[in-house]
Structure formats: structure tokens, C-alpha cells
Motif scaffolding. Structure first.
Motif, PDB file in Angstrom:
ATOM      1  N   ASP A 425       5.720  28.384  10.707  1.00 15.60           N
ATOM      2  CA  ASP A 425       5.332  30.213  10.222  1.00 15.60           C
ATOM      3  C   ASP A 425       6.345  31.131  10.641  1.00 15.60           C
ATOM      4  OD1 ASP A 425       3.352  27.951   8.736  1.00 15.60           O
ATOM      5  OD2 ASP A 425       1.717  28.955  10.392  1.00 15.60           O
ATOM      6  N   ASP A 426       6.408  32.169   8.969  1.00 17.08           N
ATOM      7  CA  ASP A 426       7.152  33.229   9.492  1.00 17.08           C
ATOM      8  C   ASP A 426       6.547  34.337  10.628  1.00 17.08           C
ATOM      9  OD1 ASP A 426       8.526  32.513   6.902  1.00 17.08           O
ATOM     10  OD2 ASP A 426       8.131  34.054   5.775  1.00 17.08           O
ATOM     11  N   GLU A 427       5.813  34.335  10.918  1.00 12.28           N
ATOM     12  CA  GLU A 427       5.015  34.871  11.687  1.00 12.28           C
ATOM     13  C   GLU A 427       4.903  34.525  13.022  1.00 12.28           C
ATOM     14  OE1 GLU A 427       0.644  34.634  12.914  1.00 12.28           O
ATOM     15  OE2 GLU A 427       0.629  32.856  10.695  1.00 12.28           O
ATOM     16  N   TYR A 428       5.723  33.449  13.314  1.00 13.23           N
ATOM     17  CA  TYR A 428       5.952  32.817  14.877  1.00 13.23           C
ATOM     18  C   TYR A 428       7.309  33.001  14.612  1.00 13.23           C
ATOM     19  CZ  TYR A 428       1.464  31.148  14.606  1.00 13.23           C
ATOM     20  OH  TYR A 428       0.222  30.722  14.347  1.00 13.23           O
ATOM     21  N   ARG A 429       8.658  33.223  13.953  1.00 17.90           N
ATOM     22  CA  ARG A 429       9.966  33.380  13.654  1.00 17.90           C
ATOM     23  C   ARG A 429      10.653  34.641  15.137  1.00 17.90           C
ATOM     24  NH1 ARG A 429      12.245  29.133  12.024  1.00 17.90           N
ATOM     25  NH2 ARG A 429      11.252  28.085  10.170  1.00 17.90           N
ATOM     26  N   GLN A 430      11.322  33.778  15.690  1.00 15.47           N
ATOM     27  CA  GLN A 430      11.763  35.090  16.785  1.00 15.47           C
ATOM     28  C   GLN A 430      13.391  35.776  16.683  1.00 15.47           C
ATOM     29  OE1 GLN A 430       9.970  35.225  20.592  1.00 15.47           O
ATOM     30  NE2 GLN A 430       8.536  33.948  20.107  1.00 15.47           N
ATOM     31  N   ASP A 431      13.879  35.105  16.195  1.00 20.93           N
ATOM     32  CA  ASP A 431      15.558  34.361  16.076  1.00 20.93           C
ATOM     33  C   ASP A 431      15.364  35.707  15.143  1.00 20.93           C
ATOM     34  OD1 ASP A 431      18.478  34.779  15.070  1.00 20.93           O
ATOM     35  OD2 ASP A 431      18.500  32.350  15.593  1.00 20.93           O
ATOM     36  N   PRO A 432      17.257  37.072  15.675  1.00 20.93           N
ATOM     37  CA  PRO A 432      17.552  37.697  14.855  1.00 20.93           C
ATOM     38  C   PRO A 432      17.396  37.539  13.841  1.00 20.93           C
ATOM     39  CG  PRO A 432      18.028  37.494  17.393  1.00 20.93           C
ATOM     40  CD  PRO A 432      17.590  36.767  17.242  1.00 20.93           C
ATOM     41  N   SER A 433      18.424  36.891  13.627  1.00 20.30           N
ATOM     42  CA  SER A 433      19.316  36.034  12.622  1.00 20.30           C
ATOM     43  C   SER A 433      17.723  35.992  11.071  1.00 20.30           C
ATOM     44  CB  SER A 433      19.509  35.007  12.575  1.00 20.30           C
ATOM     45  OG  SER A 433      19.029  34.308  12.632  1.00 20.30           O
ATOM     46  N   PHE A 434      16.750  36.115  11.498  1.00 21.48           N
ATOM     47  CA  PHE A 434      15.695  35.928  10.071  1.00 21.48           C
ATOM     48  C   PHE A 434      15.127  37.092  10.081  1.00 21.48           C
ATOM     49  CE2 PHE A 434      11.310  34.951   9.195  1.00 21.48           C
ATOM     50  CZ  PHE A 434      10.682  34.362   8.181  1.00 21.48           C
ATOM     51  N   HIS A 435      15.179  37.968  10.758  1.00 22.34           N
ATOM     52  CA  HIS A 435      14.493  38.855  10.960  1.00 22.34           C
ATOM     53  C   HIS A 435      15.878  39.672  10.334  1.00 22.34           C
ATOM     54  CE1 HIS A 435      10.854  38.032  12.347  1.00 22.34           C
ATOM     55  NE2 HIS A 435      10.959  37.785  13.236  1.00 22.34           N
ATOM     56  N   ARG A 436      16.803  40.271  10.613  1.00 21.40           N
ATOM     57  CA  ARG A 436      18.089  41.075  10.137  1.00 21.40           C
ATOM     58  C   ARG A 436      18.576  40.470   8.345  1.00 21.40           C
ATOM     59  NH1 ARG A 436      21.474  44.206  13.212  1.00 21.40           N
ATOM     60  NH2 ARG A 436      22.643  44.280  11.801  1.00 21.40           N
ATOM     61  N   THR A 437      18.106  39.535   7.749  1.00 16.49           N
ATOM     62  CA  THR A 437      18.159  38.705   6.886  1.00 16.49           C
ATOM     63  C   THR A 437      17.510  38.942   6.072  1.00 16.49           C
ATOM     64  OG1 THR A 437      17.903  36.303   7.476  1.00 16.49           O
ATOM     65  CG2 THR A 437      20.313  37.220   7.870  1.00 16.49           C
ATOM     66  N   GLY A 438      15.744  39.217   6.759  1.00 12.16           N
ATOM     67  CA  GLY A 438      15.003  39.538   5.755  1.00 12.16           C
ATOM     68  C   GLY A 438      14.765  38.262   5.606  1.00 12.16           C
ATOM     69  N   GLY A 439      14.286  37.013   6.391  1.00  9.27           N
ATOM     70  CA  GLY A 439      14.105  35.520   5.937  1.00  9.27           C
ATOM     71  C   GLY A 439      15.311  34.843   5.490  1.00  9.27           C
ATOM     72  N   GLU A 440      16.315  35.126   5.385  1.00 12.65           N
ATOM     73  CA  GLU A 440      17.153  34.421   4.269  1.00 12.65           C
ATOM     74  C   GLU A 440      18.072  33.396   4.954  1.00 12.65           C
ATOM     75  OE1 GLU A 440      19.808  36.750   1.340  1.00 12.65           O
ATOM     76  OE2 GLU A 440      18.100  37.477   0.768  1.00 12.65           O
ATOM     77  N   VAL A 441      17.682  33.318   6.356  1.00 18.44           N
ATOM     78  CA  VAL A 441      18.070  32.438   7.574  1.00 18.44           C
ATOM     79  C   VAL A 441      17.387  32.153   7.993  1.00 18.44           C
ATOM     80  CG1 VAL A 441      20.348  32.150   8.900  1.00 18.44           C
ATOM     81  CG2 VAL A 441      20.806  33.178   6.902  1.00 18.44           C
ATOM     82  N   TYR A 442      16.896  31.185   8.180  1.00 19.96           N
ATOM     83  CA  TYR A 442      16.048  30.489   9.295  1.00 19.96           C
ATOM     84  C   TYR A 442      16.084  30.772  10.623  1.00 19.96           C
ATOM     85  CZ  TYR A 442      12.278  29.061   5.800  1.00 19.96           C
ATOM     86  OH  TYR A 442      12.010  29.435   4.427  1.00 19.96           O
ATOM     87  N   GLY A 443      17.686  30.672  11.168  1.00 16.71           N
ATOM     88  CA  GLY A 443      18.005  31.090  12.406  1.00 16.71           C
ATOM     89  C   GLY A 443      17.319  29.671  13.154  1.00 16.71           C
ATOM     90  N   ARG A 444      17.612  30.244  14.734  1.00 16.56           N
ATOM     91  CA  ARG A 444      17.760  28.928  15.600  1.00 16.56           C
ATOM     92  C   ARG A 444      16.388  28.454  16.517  1.00 16.56           C
ATOM     93  NH1 ARG A 444      21.986  32.549  18.403  1.00 16.56           N
ATOM     94  NH2 ARG A 444      20.094  34.024  17.544  1.00 16.56           N
ATOM     95  N   ASP A 445      15.209  29.194  15.332  1.00 16.59           N
ATOM     96  CA  ASP A 445      14.282  28.725  16.102  1.00 16.59           C
ATOM     97  C   ASP A 445      13.412  27.187  16.571  1.00 16.59           C
ATOM     98  OD1 ASP A 445      13.284  31.561  17.113  1.00 16.59           O
ATOM     99  OD2 ASP A 445      12.369  32.235  15.233  1.00 16.59           O
TER     100      ASP A 445
END
Length: 570
Positions: A425-445
Motif C-alpha cells: 500500500d502507498d502508505e507504507y512506501r518509503q522510497d524517495p523516488s515514489f514520493h518525488r514522482t507523486g507515485g508514478e515510480v514505485y521505486g525500490r521498496d
């Protein structure tokens, strides 16, 4: 019948027949090195975040697995805005991971078990909370303290625009504007990653001296070497020029991390002087201390420049990691790798997974195959991996990799066949790339979720409290270490057998000889007295004469089925 001819013949594709690992007996030339992501390996304190004491408690399992060394992702003091790659003190352990005494205990236990310890160093940038950057901000424009970092005035009529058009690897601009002491807008500072990770100015001798001291601090403490983060990025092109064709999408710019874009902040010739200096520092110490470059550089001939005799000892082979599950492409990259690295006297390295990419047990279940760094897979991704196909191919890919000459890297949990965790779930994601792209990139979590040890224990044995900094899926129970140990055919036992046979047959220091007579979809070679067949095609492949000593999955009526690798001893 397929046959071997090592005189002057070449394969139809023009490949040389014999390709050896670089000569030498140093341990790192043939080592299998296991990457530990400390916050997700084992948690002795029970707070939900892995720690050094937890690692120490589990080291025996790695010795039993058969690896030669452990590489610890950053455990330095850090505000953890980027999971420890934002360092606020390079010579201390962050309290969430323990203390320097805990590091000493880990080192002692590892050495007692015959394991070497490699420390992850982050020299391209530090945390904005590091005292060096705090001093730079307080000192103001034009000060020696600011010369430690890359500050520049802005462009535009009033300096309101960034100094150039560079973008952060985590999305958004690579520049952040400061505020002067009087409240007016000030200069901008460069951060190729998160805004809390300012880049050092490696043209400044002061920076060089600080890192010499950091190297010696850990070498004096018994570290056996360093993995160097973003080793291709320390130096920037003179004048910090714009990228000629700025990508419209941040995700396109992020491809520069893999060297697929020519950008003025990666792979500058001036960076090699840094590693010649570091090589000299390590040479002061006994025990074949090692430097390994995380250098996302293409082509391989250029990546090999990082491991010339007076620079680093190893460089990650990201070209191999990024190669699709296609036999001709793999044959090309294996040949190119051995030629490029052996040409400078270094071993090639091989890697399939790490903390920055989708786990290969999932990645290989995607069609088309994708291996871009940091993109991740999540609930809304257009394609989900075929889990069974991914694990089947992952086992074959690992058996292929561990038969190659040189050194291999494993990422924690791959020996369990762990897949990428997609349904986070989005609430658990911590990778900066997820937050800096508004969730467009899921990142490495998804590749960083704490690994399972016992199927029925709290947090699957990650700790005794059930806490976990990223939630573990229920499916992890069947992948747990205890659920696979001593179970014939399990992925864990496949890794144990492969590592034992690899050492027994000296694959790491061996010579690869390609074999003729096989279809294009088949990789066939000899390393020492062992024939390796990796069938990436649809049709079964006849087994050569000899004893089958390893198969990534069951064979079928004396043949190698699709997506299977077999080792046959003459």
C-alpha cells in the motif's frame, strides 16, 4: 553431438572460444559476495528495523550457504531519508543499527566464520544534516565551507531558475535554492538524488582528505574493503553544462543511471584519479583489501576503466544484470565482459539482483523482460510477473551465473527465491523516488521487505516481536529459510549445492570455452572439467555424456527442458 574445439575456431557469431578470468590468487578474484541490506536482514532489538546484532546472530547461516564475504549496505549515522544513503556521520553507526561495538562484534564473528566484511561507502553526497553541510549553510556564499559542495548562483533575471537543466535521479530538479541569513533567496546547491543529499565538490582537496580519513577509520577497524556507491558520479563536467537534449520525463533522465544517456555528471575521466588515490590508501594495509565500484557505465570496455591495476579491484557488471533472458544477448554480454575486464587484469563480476532493482525471481517472469534501475512494480503496474515462470528462470539464471569465471554477488533473500513484493500500500512506501514522482515510480521498496527466516514465527523470524518496517506478505512463509533448509530441490539447497560445486571445481578462476553444435537459444560452455548447458529455448536439449552434478530444475528423459541449466562433469 556437440563438440569442443579450442584451437582457432570461433562461434558463428564471432565469439572467441576461450575466455579466462584474470590471473591472480587474491580472494576477491573468485569470491561470492553476499549483500546484506541491514534494515531488512535480521532484527535483534525487535523494533522492526534490522540491526548489526541481528546480522551477527545470523552469520552462521551465510557461512553454511558457502559465500566468501558479506557486503553491508550503509549502517552509518543517518536521518534515513534514503535508507542510510544519506550519511550524517561516516565514522559512527546509526543508533537504529546499534553501535561501533556491535560492528566490532559482527566483524569478529564474520572473521571467525571465515567471512570477510565489506563496508558500503557513499562518497558522491552526504546528508543535508551532516555537520559539513550545516557549516556550509551557516557560512554563506563564497566561504571555504561552501566549497565542499556544489553551490551556484541561479539563472534568470533574479537567479530564480536553477543553474542548469539537470534532473534528480529520484525525480524533479537536481537543484534546491537556499535562503540567505537575511531571508532573501540565495544560491542553489546540487543534489543528483534527493534534496537532502547534497553532492560533494570533488575538485576540492579538502574533500579528498576527509575521505582518506574515513577509509582509514574503517580499515583500522578491520573492514576488508569497500563497495563504493555511485562510483561513476563524483566528478562533474567542467562548467556544469546543460544536458544537450533534456528529457521531458524524469524517468527518462533516470536512465542515465545505467549509462544509457551521455550526461555531464556520469563517467568523467577525472574521477579515476580519486580511485588511484584510494588504491594507494588500501595498499598500506595487509590482507588484500578490496574496492568495488557501483559504476552504471556503458559499454563494458568503459566500465573496465574503473578496475585498471592501480584503481579499483572489482566493478559491478550491470550490463549482465540488465540483459534480457535471451541466449544470444547473454552470450554476447558474457563474452564482452570477460574480454573487457580480463583486458585490464581484473575479474569480471556477475550479479542478478540488488537493493535497487526488481528481484530477478520476479523480473524474469515479466514479458517483455525489463530491468531498469529503481522503477519497481506496484499494484497499478500494467503487467505483473508470472511467479512460477519467474522462479523457474531465476533458478536457471543463478545456475548459469555461478558457473562463470570471476566473482559473483548475491542479494539477501535470493537464495530463498524471494519475489518482489508488489502489493505494498502507498502508505507504507518509503522510497524517495515514489514520493518525488507523486507515485508514478514505485521505486525500490518491493525488493527491500524484511526477509523470512521461520515460517510460523512473528515477522517470519525477522525478530521476536512481529514488527516490520515494511509489511511482509503472508506468502513469505513458504519461502522462509527454515522451510527450505535440508529440503531436496528447494531454492536454498540449490544455492548451497551450486556454491559448494563452484568452489570444488574452481569456476571462479577458471576458463570459459564456448561449445559448438547447439541452437541459438542454448548457452553451452565448459569451465574446467564441467560442461554447462542453459536452455533458454522451447525445445528440450540432449544431455552431454557425463555425470549431472547440478540441475536448476528436474530434467526430462535425459534432456534439459526449457529455462533450465545443468552442470555435467566429464
Amino acid at each position: 553431438m556437440p563438440h569442443e574445439n579450442t584451437a582457432t575456431a570461433t562461434l558463428p557469431s564471432g565469439h572467441p572460444r576461450e575466455l579466462a578470468s584474470a590471473p591472480g590468487s587474491e580472494w576477491w578474484r573468485s569470491a561470492v559476495i553476499y549483500q546484506i541490506y541491514p534494515r531488512s536482514f535480521a532484527d535483534a532489538s525487535g523494533d522492526g528495523i534490522g540491526d548489526l546484532a541481528g546480522i551477527t546472530q545470523r552469520l552462521e547461516s551465510l557461512a553454511n550457504l558457502g559465500v566468501d564475504a558479506v557486503w553491508l549496505s550503509p549502517f552509518f549515522r543517518s536521518p534515513q531519508k534514503d535508507a542510510g544513503y544519506d550519511v550524517s556521520d561516516y565514522c559512527d553507526v546509526d543508533p537504529i543499527f546499534g553501535t561501533l561495538d556491535d560492528f566490532d562484534a559482527l566483524r569478529d564473528r564474520a572473521h571467525e566464520l571465515g567471512l570477510r566484511v565489506i563496508v558500503d561507502l557513499v562518497p558522491n553526497h552526504c546528508s543535508s544534516e551532516h555537520e559539513w553541510f550545516q557549516e556550509a549553510m551557516a557560512a554563506g556564499p563564497g566561504s571555504p565551507e561552501r566549497d565542499r559542495f556544489i553551490f551556484r548562483p541561479g539563472t534568470g533575471d533574479n537567479g530564480e531558475l536553477p543553474p542548469n537543466n539537470w534532473h534528480s535521479m529520484f525525480g524533479g530538479p537536481a537543484w534546491t535554492r537556499t535562503t540567505n541569513a537575511d531571508g532573501t533567496p540565495g544560491d542553489w546547491y546540487l543534489h543528483l538524488f534527493d534534496s537532502t543529499q547534497p553532492d560533494f565538490d570533488w575538485t576540492n582537496p579538502w574533500v579528498w582528505e576527509q575521505f582518506r580519513q574515513i577509509l582509514r577509520f574503517w580499515l583500522d577497524r578491520g573492514a576488508d574493503g569497500f563497495r563504493v556507491d555511485v562510483a561513476h558520479g563524483l566528478m562533474k563536467a567542467e562548467g556544469l553544462p546543460d544536458i544537450e537534449e533534456a528529457a521531458e520525463e524524469d524517468s527518462e533522465l533516470a536512465e542515465g543511471l545505467m549509462g544509457s544517456l551521455e550526461v555531464p555528471y556520469w563517467g568523467q575521466d577525472t574521477v579515476h584519479a580519486v580511485y588511484r588515490d584510494w588504491h594507494a590508501v588500501l595498499a598500506e594495509y595487509e590482507g588484500d583489501r578490496v574496492l568495488c565500484a557501483e559504476a552504471w557505465v556503458e559499454p563494458l570496455a568503459k566500465a573496465a576503466l574503473w578496475v585498471r591495476p592501480d584503481e579499483m579491484h572489482q566493478a559491478f557488471n550491470f550490463s549482465y544484470l540488465a540483459t534480457p533472458w535471451l541466449a544470444p544477448r547473454l552470450r554476447d554480454v558474457i563474452t564482452e565482459s570477460l574480454e573487457a575486464f580480463t583486458g585490464v587484469g581484473a575479474p569480471s563480476t556477475w550479479v542478478l539482483s540488488n537493493h535497487d532493482v526488481v528481484r530477478h525471481a520476479s523480473r524474469l517472469g515479466l514479458a517483455p523482460y525489463a530491468a531498469g534501475p529503481g522503477a519497481g512494480i506496484g499494484p497499478s503496474s500494467p503487467e505483473k510477473p508470472d511467479a512460477a515462470l519467474g522462479l523457474h528462470r531465476a533458478r536457471a539464471a543463478t545456475a548459469l551465473m555461478l558457473a562463470l569465471p570471476g566473482s559473483a554477488y548475491l542479494y539477501q533473500g535470493e537464495e530463498l527465491g524471494l519475489p518482489e513484493v508488489i502489493e505494498l500500500d502507498d502508505e507504507y512506501r518509503q522510497d524517495p523516488s515514489f514520493h518525488r514522482t507523486g507515485g508514478e515510480v514505485y521505486g525500490r521498496d518491493g525488493c527491500r521487505v524484511p526477509i523470512p527466516w521461520e515460517p510460523d514465527a512473528p515477522a517470519f523470524g525477522f525478530n521476536t516481536t512481529g514488527e516490520s518496517w515494511l509489511p511482509q506478505p503472508e506468502t513469505f512463509a513458504r519461502f522462509a529459510h527454515a522451510a527450505q533448509a535440508d529440503v531436496e530441490g528447494s531454492t536454498l539447497e540449490l544455492y548451497r549445492l551450486a556454491l559448494a560445486l563452484r568452489a570444488e571445481h574452481g569456476f571462479g578462476l577458471g576458463t570459459l570455452t564456448w561449445l559448438e553444435g547447439y541452437a541459438d537459444e542454448v548457452l553451452a560452455f565448459r569451465n574446467g572439467g564441467v560442461t554447462v548447458i542453459a536452455n533458454l529455448g522451447d525445445a528440450p536439449v540432449e544431455l552431454p555424456a557425463g555425470e549431472v552434478i547440478l540441475a536448476s530444475d528436474p530434467l526430462e528423459a535425459g534432456a534439459v527442458p526449457s529455462d533450465t541449466t545443468v552442470w555435467v562433469a566429464a
